[in-house]
Design an enzyme around this catalytic site. Structure first.
Site, PDB file in Angstrom:
ATOM      1  N   ARG A 149      38.828  19.015 -56.415  1.00 63.75           N
ATOM      2  CA  ARG A 149      39.025  17.382 -56.116  1.00 63.75           C
ATOM      3  C   ARG A 149      37.495  17.656 -57.775  1.00 63.75           C
ATOM      4  O   ARG A 149      37.021  16.851 -57.982  1.00 63.75           O
ATOM      5  CB  ARG A 149      37.440  16.996 -55.320  1.00 63.75           C
ATOM      6  CG  ARG A 149      37.999  16.793 -53.522  1.00 63.75           C
ATOM      7  CD  ARG A 149      38.821  16.478 -53.015  1.00 63.75           C
ATOM      8  NE  ARG A 149      39.504  16.109 -51.898  1.00 63.75           N
ATOM      9  CZ  ARG A 149      40.525  17.404 -51.874  1.00 63.75           C
ATOM     10  NH1 ARG A 149      41.262  17.550 -53.070  1.00 63.75           N
ATOM     11  NH2 ARG A 149      41.246  17.619 -50.822  1.00 63.75           N
ATOM     12  N   SER A 201      33.936  11.452 -48.238  1.00 64.46           N
ATOM     13  CA  SER A 201      33.708  12.399 -47.859  1.00 64.46           C
ATOM     14  C   SER A 201      32.242  12.035 -49.104  1.00 64.46           C
ATOM     15  O   SER A 201      33.085  11.965 -50.132  1.00 64.46           O
ATOM     16  CB  SER A 201      33.511  13.489 -48.095  1.00 64.46           C
ATOM     17  OG  SER A 201      34.755  13.809 -47.794  1.00 64.46           O
ATOM     18  N   GLU A 207      31.093  14.025 -54.113  1.00 60.70           N
ATOM     19  CA  GLU A 207      31.700  13.886 -54.250  1.00 60.70           C
ATOM     20  C   GLU A 207      32.152  12.586 -55.178  1.00 60.70           C
ATOM     21  O   GLU A 207      33.485  12.712 -56.195  1.00 60.70           O
ATOM     22  CB  GLU A 207      33.305  13.706 -53.455  1.00 60.70           C
ATOM     23  CG  GLU A 207      34.327  14.087 -53.321  1.00 60.70           C
ATOM     24  CD  GLU A 207      35.387  14.153 -52.459  1.00 60.70           C
ATOM     25  OE1 GLU A 207      35.135  15.298 -51.510  1.00 60.70           O
ATOM     26  OE2 GLU A 207      36.153  12.953 -52.177  1.00 60.70           O
TER      27      GLU A 207
HETATM   28  C1  FAD Z   1      37.097   6.078 -46.176  1.00 58.47           C
HETATM   29  C2  FAD Z   1      37.090   7.097 -47.585  1.00 58.47           C
HETATM   30  C3  FAD Z   1      38.182   7.704 -47.167  1.00 58.47           C
HETATM   31  C4  FAD Z   1      38.629   8.386 -47.953  1.00 58.47           C
HETATM   32  N1  FAD Z   1      39.147  10.109 -48.211  1.00 58.47           N
HETATM   33  C5  FAD Z   1      39.332  11.203 -48.909  1.00 58.47           C
HETATM   34  C6  FAD Z   1      40.341  11.302 -49.094  1.00 58.47           C
HETATM   35  O1  FAD Z   1      41.015  12.062 -47.705  1.00 58.47           O
HETATM   36  N2  FAD Z   1      41.057  12.631 -50.081  1.00 58.47           N
HETATM   37  C7  FAD Z   1      40.236  12.270 -50.255  1.00 58.47           C
HETATM   38  O2  FAD Z   1      41.069  12.580 -51.822  1.00 58.47           O
HETATM   39  N3  FAD Z   1      39.590  10.792 -51.484  1.00 58.47           N
HETATM   40  C8  FAD Z   1      39.202  10.055 -49.963  1.00 58.47           C
HETATM   41  N4  FAD Z   1      38.453   8.987 -50.421  1.00 58.47           N
HETATM   42  C9  FAD Z   1      38.201   8.790 -52.272  1.00 58.47           C
HETATM   43  C10 FAD Z   1      39.345   7.703 -52.540  1.00 58.47           C
HETATM   44  O3  FAD Z   1      39.914   6.726 -51.761  1.00 58.47           O
HETATM   45  C11 FAD Z   1      39.914   8.790 -53.650  1.00 58.47           C
HETATM   46  O4  FAD Z   1      38.852   8.851 -54.768  1.00 58.47           O
HETATM   47  C12 FAD Z   1      40.666   7.888 -54.852  1.00 58.47           C
HETATM   48  O5  FAD Z   1      41.327   8.320 -55.432  1.00 58.47           O
HETATM   49  C13 FAD Z   1      39.865   6.929 -55.127  1.00 58.47           C
HETATM   50  O6  FAD Z   1      40.396   5.575 -55.858  1.00 58.47           O
HETATM   51  P1  FAD Z   1      39.959   3.769 -56.407  1.00 58.47           P
HETATM   52  O7  FAD Z   1      41.006   3.451 -56.517  1.00 58.47           O
HETATM   53  O8  FAD Z   1      38.760   3.251 -55.722  1.00 58.47           O
HETATM   54  O9  FAD Z   1      39.179   4.481 -57.417  1.00 58.47           O
HETATM   55  P2  FAD Z   1      37.404   4.237 -57.730  1.00 58.47           P
HETATM   56  O10 FAD Z   1      36.200   4.554 -56.729  1.00 58.47           O
HETATM   57  O11 FAD Z   1      38.087   2.752 -58.443  1.00 58.47           O
HETATM   58  O12 FAD Z   1      37.397   4.791 -59.440  1.00 58.47           O
HETATM   59  C14 FAD Z   1      36.902   5.946 -59.205  1.00 58.47           C
HETATM   60  C15 FAD Z   1      36.999   7.163 -60.303  1.00 58.47           C
HETATM   61  O13 FAD Z   1      38.595   7.178 -61.422  1.00 58.47           O
HETATM   62  C16 FAD Z   1      37.659   6.302 -62.498  1.00 58.47           C
HETATM   63  N5  FAD Z   1      39.908   5.237 -62.232  1.00 58.47           N
HETATM   64  C17 FAD Z   1      39.967   4.665 -62.038  1.00 58.47           C
HETATM   65  N6  FAD Z   1      40.976   4.247 -61.903  1.00 58.47           N
HETATM   66  C18 FAD Z   1      41.212   5.275 -63.458  1.00 58.47           C
HETATM   67  C19 FAD Z   1      42.604   5.503 -63.953  1.00 58.47           C
HETATM   68  N7  FAD Z   1      43.798   4.571 -63.981  1.00 58.47           N
HETATM   69  N8  FAD Z   1      42.547   5.987 -64.834  1.00 58.47           N
HETATM   70  C20 FAD Z   1      41.292   6.742 -65.404  1.00 58.47           C
HETATM   71  N9  FAD Z   1      40.522   6.916 -64.420  1.00 58.47           N
HETATM   72  C21 FAD Z   1      40.315   6.280 -63.908  1.00 58.47           C
HETATM   73  C22 FAD Z   1      37.150   5.192 -61.943  1.00 58.47           C
HETATM   74  O14 FAD Z   1      36.593   5.314 -63.250  1.00 58.47           O
HETATM   75  C23 FAD Z   1      36.182   6.399 -61.518  1.00 58.47           C
HETATM   76  O15 FAD Z   1      34.889   7.042 -62.485  1.00 58.47           O
HETATM   77  C24 FAD Z   1      38.054   7.870 -49.330  1.00 58.47           C
HETATM   78  C25 FAD Z   1      37.308   7.335 -49.651  1.00 58.47           C
HETATM   79  C26 FAD Z   1      37.668   5.753 -48.275  1.00 58.47           C
HETATM   80  C27 FAD Z   1      36.478   5.354 -48.964  1.00 58.47           C
END
Ligand code: FAD
Length: 378
Positions: free
Chosen positions: A166, A250, A370
């Site tokens: 992670r 998480s 996380e």
């Molecule tokens: C219900 C739920 C279940 C989840 N289950 C999991 C799971 O099973 N496993 C897991 O690993 N995660 C899980 N997550 C966490 C999350 O979904 C992941 O980390 C996902 O990859 C975040 O993507 P996002 O586009 O929403 O990122 P955001 O929340 O928009 O951004 C997260 C971070 O990444 C940065 N970022 C976003 N896009 C880019 C880009 N293009 N380049 C560089 N940096 C960037 C942002 O600036 C921020 O710092 C879960 C979340 C929820 C709400």
């Protein structure tokens, strides 16, 4: 520059917190994204790249800077140099789960156990997303990214991204800055062409989660369907009707501790060995070699321990909330801190601090968050 009227981040994040940014840019093409970032970086003001907002806890005050929303879309299918594999080059703003659905429908294997993870493809390498024993690192070939320090667009191989549990060189961990401040523009994965036939599943963690016997054969579509059902049961698939999914998944990471510390924890606490770094190669110059090879130093592997178990056994049960707070632990998952309706980031942080305090006083370790924390402290 595609500036838009700024929207409160509480409407764009799954934990539903965050004030309104000073400026917001919606980038729908890679050129728009690159231009927007170079423009923002030239001003030196704070900036935040936003994908699906599913791994963020944003503070309640206004964000005094620019939020760049990544809305680029598209999957390009390419041949792989490895026979039996296909490469997919995907735009950063593409929805992760839509990519998984596409791969499964094309009979491509490697990401099906990560069905249902919210967010965008561009954010997936940031914390090396994973579920049920599958992790992005297993299929990631390279990313195209733009670095803040130079403003240059380049290709970085998966090996250059510092991917770990992670984490990556790009992740903004609480209390530290990323090793590399860069924005991902595209992601290239390499997936196995397995078709729609049924095959035995290699991963024990996935088999256990889906109730499969060793050697039992299933298709990638079956895995996707059953992973989604399992995740829904835990509130881990976004659902506007289910407040247990108003989370960042998480909230706490499973803790990685030394083997000796792990021995101080109750034996029932679930734990998994973390592979130790390979021993450094011992080089004995031929001229100095007298026939004696010293014994290898034994390196005791670190241990990953279940944060969910620690939380529940520190007296914080699923569904727990502090008096008068609108934040609560999910009623389905001990690791998910949730917003039960208009909770502020301060309320979410208060609950997270309470949980950290309980675990620390019972077991002597501090759980680390996380999600990425922006303008809010634990
Ligand atoms: C219900 C739920 C279940 C989840 N289950 C999991 C799971 O099973 N496993 C897991 O690993 N995660 C899980 N997550 C966490 C999350 O979904 C992941 O980390 C996902 O990859 C975040 O993507 P996002 O586009 O929403 O990122 P955001 O929340 O928009 O951004 C997260 C971070 O990444 C940065 N970022 C976003 N896009 C880019 C880009 N293009 N380049 C560089 N940096 C960037 C942002 O600036 C921020 O710092 C879960 C979340 C929820 C709400």
């Amino acid at each position: 520059m595609p500036d838009v009227t700024p929207i409160p981040l509480a409407q764009l994040t799954t934990l539903r917190t965050g004030g309104t940014p000073e400026r917001m840019i919606d980038a729908s093409t890679t050129d728009e994204l690159v231009d927007a970032l170079r423009d923002v970086w030239s001003g030196g003001d704070p900036w935040l790249v936003l994908g699906g907002g599913s791994n963020l806890l944003v503070g309640d005050g206004p964000f005094e800077g620019t939020v760049v929303r990544v809305l680029t879309q598209g999957i390009e299918r390419m041949p792989s140099p490895r026979p039996g594999f296909t490469r997919l080059k995907v735009q950063a703003g593409h929805e992760w789960d839509a990519l998984v659905a596409y791969a499964v429908s094309e009979g491509l294997a490697g990401i099906e156990a990560m069905s249902g993870i919210p967010g965008t493809v561009g954010a997936a390498p940031v914390q090396n997303i994973g579920a049920y024993g599958q992790e992005l690192i297993q299929t990631l070939v390279e990313v195209e990214l733009i670095d803040e320090s130079t403003g240059d667009v380049s290709i970085a191989s998966a090996a250059d991204l510092g991917l770990g549990f992670r984490t990556s060189a790009l992740k903004h961990h609480y209390g530290s800055v990323p090793a590399r401040r860069a924005v991902i523009l595209t992601v290239t994965l390499e997936l196995a062409e397995v078709g729609h036939t049924e095959r035995p599943i290699a991963g024990e963690q996935l088999r256990t989660a889906l109730g499969l016997q060793p050697g039992e054969a299933v298709s990638v579509a079956w895995i996707r369907e059953h992973v989604l059902a399992t995740r829904r049961g835990k509130g881990m698939v976004l659902d506007a009707q289910d407040a247990d999914t108003n989370s960042a998944g998480s909230f706490f990471q499973n803790a990685i501790v030394s083997a000796s510390f792990a021995r101080t924890l109750p034996p029932e606490c679930p734990r998994w060995p973390v592979s130790p770094d390979l021993d450094p190669v011992l080089v004995i110059p031929l001229a100095a070699f007298d026939g004696y090879v010293p014994p290898r130093e034994s390196v005791e592997s670190d241990v990953k321990v279940s944060a969910g178990w620690l939380i529940e056994h520190s007296g914080v049960r699923k569904g727990f909330k502090l008096p008068r707070s609108r934040a609560a632990l999910s009623s389905k998952h001990a690791l998910a801190v949730t917003n039960r309706g208009h909770a502020t980031a301060a309320e979410i942080a208060e609950l997270a601090r309470f949980i950290q305090g309980r675990v620390q006083s019972e077991f002597g370790l501090i759980l680390q968050p996380e999600p990425v924390l922006v303008n809010v402290e634990l």
